[in-house]
Design a protein around this motif. Structure first.
Motif: not given
Length: 406
Positions: A116-135
């Motif tokens: 499900y490609p929406e899971i990586p997309i959702g993970a990216a959104y969640a990580g950014l909203r939760l303060g993970l400093r993803w580049r």
């Protein structure tokens, strides 16, 4: 007690998360708790009911994407069931206000990300909203299968659980899977109970007549999606071998919305197209009729965290056969369900035995009924309410130095 339940899955969605959430909320309300369920609803404010959040349908998916609105009233506990926009908003809202948070881990995100490609997309959104400093390289790794994606999803899981008071795992399998992410967050195994069977209204005869299945034909039933993570090819390979021994056997696959053409092609490749009944999802109150119409539930998924249909089938006195050894332990009594190696030959042999050996069949039905009776809705409700009452006070995130971005 005032409890906010938060789920990105709307209640009419024919899948396990919605069923589990609906069951839990109904039991708590019946016991007198003040519960608001925050879930996706229509865009029109006039049509929305209490707790519903504006949302849009997702093309080609039975889901709705809700706006990330947090709970809107004071509560004693926030219970989050998903990690989409609503679930993340609920976690952040609770952390900012010092409200204890329970998170139920319903879905194996690492396993499902491959399908499900929406899971990586959702993970990216969640990580950014939760303060993970993803580049950019982290987001690129999320988009591609492999160890990089798994590492980022594990990092997201650790961040979610670091801000969770208690994690509920719906099975020992899930508890083991989440142990490395949980850190100091306690894990409680609490499966969702199966709903009590509906009254028998000649279901077996009516369903078989509607599908054109003879009254004496052996019938295998699979309930759920027909998508690759549920392993429909193993199911069809085993069914083909069952038909060599029992030529009149039929397979009912209930709940197939997507990948229907692919499943039909597989069935024809295995030479069992004439014995396959590929049915779309039906409302939850109608699923019991199919349990009664069948002789064995065939469960080939190895990615489920609970497999709620297993307990449902057992409550209807339908024996189950499966290939996931990690889900074999029944809630309640802890007795093992029949399990085979995940090969067509091994699974077919187990299915055939359950169809043709009366003593084995009777023993499996007896053990399943005993487990369903022992892990009752009342017991589940008692344990859940006790868990809520035991939650320690939590300092607001802003006071502990772990605040999330607003």
């Amino acid at each position: 007690m005032r409890i906010a339940h938060v789920s990105d899955s709307h209640l009419t969605n024919p899948e396990g998360v919605a069923t589990s959430v609906g069951t839990t909320v109904a039991l708590l309300r019946a016991a007198g708790h003040r519960v608001v369920l925050y879930r996706p609803g229509p865009l029109s404010r006039v049509r929305r009911r209490p707790g519903e959040v504006p949302s849009l349908s997702v093309p080609t998916r039975p889901y709705r994407l809700a706006l990330p609105r947090p709970p809107g009233a004071p509560v004693d506990v926030v219970h989050v069931h998903t990690t989409g926009p609503l679930g993340v908003a609920g976690l952040r809202w609770a952390a900012a206000r010092g409200v204890p948070t329970v998170l139920t881990w319903h879905t194996d995100l690492v396993a499902y990300a491959a399908y499900y490609p929406e899971i990586p997309i959702g993970a990216a959104y969640a990580g950014l909203r939760l303060g993970l400093r993803w580049r950019v390289r982290d987001l690129w790794a999320l988009a591609r299968p492999g160890p990089g994606r798994q590492a980022r999803l594990a990092a997201l899981g650790r961040t979610l659980l670091a801000h969770t008071t208690v994690l509920i795992a719906p099975s020992p399998k899930t508890a083991t899977m989440m142990a490395t992410m949980a850190g100091r967050t306690p894990i409680v195994v609490l499966p969702t109970p199966a709903a009590a069977p509906h009254a028998d209204a000649d279901d077996r005869r009516r369903v078989r007549a509607r599908l054109g299945i003879p009254a004496d034909a052996p019938v295998l039933l699979a309930v759920g999606r027909a998508t690759p993570e549920k392993n429909p090819e193993l199911l069809l390979a085993a069914f083909a071998q069952v038909r060599r021994v029992l030529p009149t056997a039929q397979l009912v696959l209930l709940g197939a919305r997507r990948h229907r053409l692919a499943v039909r092609r597989m069935a024809h490749r295995y030479g069992v197209g004439g014995g396959l009944h590929l049915l779309r999802p039906v409302p939850r109150h109608r699923v019991g009729a199919y349990y009664r119409a069948a002789d064995v539930l065939a469960f080939t998924s190895t990615t489920d965290t609970q497999g709620l249909v297993l307990a449902e089938a057992e409550a209807y006195q339908l024996p189950v056969a499966m290939v996931d050894t990690l889900l074999a332990e029944r809630p309640g009594t802890g007795t093992p369900r029949p399990v085979a190696e995940p090969t067509g030959a091994a699974f077919a042999a187990l299915l055939t035995r359950l169809l043709t050996e009366p003593e084995l069949r009777a023993a499996v039905i007896r053990d399943g009924l005993a487990a369903a009776a022992d892990w009752s809705a009342e017991r589940y409700l008692t344990e859940l309410a006790t868990l809520y009452a035991s939650l320690p006070p939590v300092s607001p995130a802003s006071e502990t130095g772990r605040g999330w971005p607003s």
